[in-house]
Design an enzyme around this catalytic site. Sequence first.
Site, PDB file in Angstrom:
ATOM      1  N   GLY A  15       0.832  -1.206   0.000  1.00  8.88           N
ATOM      2  CA  GLY A  15       0.000   0.000   0.000  1.00  8.88           C
ATOM      3  C   GLY A  15       0.861   1.248   0.000  1.00  8.88           C
ATOM      4  O   GLY A  15       1.967   1.240   0.530  1.00  8.88           O
ATOM      5  N   ARG A  88      -8.574 -17.002 -13.321  1.00  4.40           N
ATOM      6  CA  ARG A  88      -9.524 -17.687 -12.446  1.00  4.40           C
ATOM      7  C   ARG A  88      -9.937 -19.013 -13.056  1.00  4.40           C
ATOM      8  O   ARG A  88     -10.103 -19.122 -14.274  1.00  4.40           O
ATOM      9  CB  ARG A  88     -10.790 -16.843 -12.283  1.00  4.40           C
ATOM     10  CG  ARG A  88     -10.586 -15.506 -11.607  1.00  4.40           C
ATOM     11  CD  ARG A  88     -10.479 -15.688 -10.106  1.00  4.40           C
ATOM     12  NE  ARG A  88     -10.595 -14.402  -9.444  1.00  4.40           N
ATOM     13  CZ  ARG A  88     -11.265 -14.203  -8.317  1.00  4.40           C
ATOM     14  NH1 ARG A  88     -11.864 -15.202  -7.717  1.00  4.40           N
ATOM     15  NH2 ARG A  88     -11.304 -13.030  -7.760  1.00  4.40           N
ATOM     16  N   GLY A 120       6.576  -3.056   3.155  1.00  2.17           N
ATOM     17  CA  GLY A 120       6.370  -3.688   4.451  1.00  2.17           C
ATOM     18  C   GLY A 120       6.818  -5.138   4.431  1.00  2.17           C
ATOM     19  O   GLY A 120       7.569  -5.559   3.534  1.00  2.17           O
ATOM     20  N   ASP A 121       6.339  -5.913   5.404  1.00  3.45           N
ATOM     21  CA  ASP A 121       6.797  -7.297   5.498  1.00  3.45           C
ATOM     22  C   ASP A 121       6.425  -8.096   4.250  1.00  3.45           C
ATOM     23  O   ASP A 121       7.191  -8.959   3.811  1.00  3.45           O
ATOM     24  CB  ASP A 121       6.270  -7.961   6.775  1.00  3.45           C
ATOM     25  CG  ASP A 121       4.751  -8.007   6.844  1.00  3.45           C
ATOM     26  OD1 ASP A 121       4.110  -7.023   6.388  1.00  3.45           O
ATOM     27  OD2 ASP A 121       4.199  -9.002   7.325  1.00  3.45           O
ATOM     28  N   THR A 143       5.198   1.656   6.311  1.00  7.77           N
ATOM     29  CA  THR A 143       3.774   1.391   6.545  1.00  7.77           C
ATOM     30  C   THR A 143       3.231   2.455   7.479  1.00  7.77           C
ATOM     31  O   THR A 143       3.900   2.845   8.448  1.00  7.77           O
ATOM     32  CB  THR A 143       3.477   0.002   7.152  1.00  7.77           C
ATOM     33  OG1 THR A 143       2.101  -0.022   7.538  1.00  7.77           O
ATOM     34  CG2 THR A 143       4.312  -0.360   8.350  1.00  7.77           C
ATOM     35  N   ASP A 145       0.994   1.782   9.405  1.00  5.09           N
ATOM     36  CA  ASP A 145       0.548   1.025  10.584  1.00  5.09           C
ATOM     37  C   ASP A 145       1.602   0.989  11.702  1.00  5.09           C
ATOM     38  O   ASP A 145       1.278   0.680  12.843  1.00  5.09           O
ATOM     39  CB  ASP A 145       0.209  -0.420  10.197  1.00  5.09           C
ATOM     40  CG  ASP A 145      -0.844  -0.503   9.105  1.00  5.09           C
ATOM     41  OD1 ASP A 145      -1.622   0.455   8.959  1.00  5.09           O
ATOM     42  OD2 ASP A 145      -0.863  -1.522   8.372  1.00  5.09           O
ATOM     43  N   ASP A 147       3.817  -1.200  12.271  1.00  5.63           N
ATOM     44  CA  ASP A 147       3.764  -2.525  12.910  1.00  5.63           C
ATOM     45  C   ASP A 147       4.880  -3.467  12.449  1.00  5.63           C
ATOM     46  O   ASP A 147       4.750  -4.680  12.566  1.00  5.63           O
ATOM     47  CB  ASP A 147       2.393  -3.182  12.661  1.00  5.63           C
ATOM     48  CG  ASP A 147       2.123  -3.450  11.181  1.00  5.63           C
ATOM     49  OD1 ASP A 147       2.875  -2.926  10.331  1.00  5.63           O
ATOM     50  OD2 ASP A 147       1.173  -4.192  10.874  1.00  5.63           O
ATOM     51  N   ARG A 189      -4.467  -2.269  10.654  1.00  3.47           N
ATOM     52  CA  ARG A 189      -4.515  -3.739  10.631  1.00  3.47           C
ATOM     53  C   ARG A 189      -4.608  -4.287  12.057  1.00  3.47           C
ATOM     54  O   ARG A 189      -5.453  -3.846  12.801  1.00  3.47           O
ATOM     55  CB  ARG A 189      -3.328  -4.312   9.862  1.00  3.47           C
ATOM     56  CG  ARG A 189      -3.397  -4.001   8.371  1.00  3.47           C
ATOM     57  CD  ARG A 189      -2.579  -4.967   7.580  1.00  3.47           C
ATOM     58  NE  ARG A 189      -1.184  -4.962   7.997  1.00  3.47           N
ATOM     59  CZ  ARG A 189      -0.279  -5.801   7.520  1.00  3.47           C
ATOM     60  NH1 ARG A 189      -0.628  -6.703   6.627  1.00  3.47           N
ATOM     61  NH2 ARG A 189       0.965  -5.742   7.930  1.00  3.47           N
ATOM     62  N   HIS A 289      -8.642   5.668   3.553  1.00  3.83           N
ATOM     63  CA  HIS A 289      -7.400   5.961   2.849  1.00  3.83           C
ATOM     64  C   HIS A 289      -6.981   7.425   2.927  1.00  3.83           C
ATOM     65  O   HIS A 289      -5.889   7.765   2.445  1.00  3.83           O
ATOM     66  CB  HIS A 289      -7.514   5.494   1.394  1.00  3.83           C
ATOM     67  CG  HIS A 289      -7.585   3.999   1.297  1.00  3.83           C
ATOM     68  ND1 HIS A 289      -8.741   3.305   1.549  1.00  3.83           N
ATOM     69  CD2 HIS A 289      -6.634   3.073   1.028  1.00  3.83           C
ATOM     70  CE1 HIS A 289      -8.507   2.006   1.421  1.00  3.83           C
ATOM     71  NE2 HIS A 289      -7.234   1.837   1.105  1.00  3.83           N
TER      72      HIS A 289
END
Length: 380
Positions: A15, A88, A120-121, A143, A145, A147, A189, A289
């Site tokens: 993100g 799909r 991020g991770d 991030t 977050d 986190d 999150r 957002h």
Amino acid sequence: MSPSTKRLGILTGGGDCPGLNAVIRAVAKTAILQYGIEVIGIEDGFQGLIEHRVRPLGVKDVSGILTRGGTVLGTNNKANPARYCTGRLPNGDPIWEDVTDKCLATLTEERIDALIVIGGDGTMACAAPIAAAGFNVIGVPKTIDNDLVGTEITFGFLTAVATATEALDRLHSTADSHHRAMVCEVMGRNAGWIALTAGVASGSDVILIPEIPFDLRKVAEDIERRMRGPGFAIIVVAEGARPLHGQQVVGRFDPTSPDPIRFGGIGNLVATEIQDLTGVETRTTVLGHTQRGGTPISPDRILATNFGFHAMSVLASGKRNRLVVRENNIFTDIDLFATVGKQRLVPIDHPLIAAARAIGTSFGDGAGSIVAKPMPTALV
Ligand code: F6P
């Protein structure tokens, strides 16, 4: 600079986040001006590596982007090369393929010998097969977050907190005028860093975070007490918060995403329950957002610039596959994959929780003041 690095690739993954452009600018300018190496921007994260969409980044290309929100390179939080959705099945299930070879082909054809990944991770996990194939990958932690394990702060977080704080400040006057309870849902999150920090900064009455499951009856009691005093109440709720014996509220499930769960809806749930239990007119605001968009505040511009510069210093020192981090206010580096699959949650004895409880803020658990464990805190 390590002798092998002549052309450096850079991408932003996951993100978006305020400060991404500040990192891109710091990396590109340091690489070109200090080390004389070429920089290749990869578009839309790993999607650009898969589809061979790249462009050279010169000093002019990164001038003037320090203050811009988002990322000039574009980003993507679905493209994981090792598990890439290519379509799909008739029953709707995603078709997964390993397209790492396409990424390696782009890197080889572009003569890129090292890669800076800002993410991020999940982004660091995506980089694993590329590092395993022998490309040096240096990570920069991103991030809103906050986190990620291994770093006391990620860039973008403080801007998200500033945005949430401003919104909560604004909710105060309308709540006061109408004698209402206002619930504000923020991102994060599974971690409550944004809710906790913006909640304290705005003087919110109730802060609900994932780390402390809440009892709705306790929340209702706290609101009734508030209504007897100032006559309005502000409740900040992290998107990942959950009631005691209850579940987190999932807003959307995207099976084609490596991280399929999108939280959302706890704000409305809490508001409905508060109104039902207390009779107090209650409204919900979901910041969503807005917390990720727009210009980074000055501490994030500085943090991002330091991270970008430090990433180049780590590369120059010849180290391989490292993640730059800040610990006790010092920039350093750890193993690139140290964050993967882990989350840095708010410790329930964090000093900021103790301070908030001491001034009467409720966490919806009925607990009074607690003694905080001494620990370094780098929220501001
Ligand atoms: O990790 C950053 C974050 O903004 C979270 O706080 C939020 O849960 C998630 O991303 C939203 O993701 P998306 O942009 O895919 O809706």
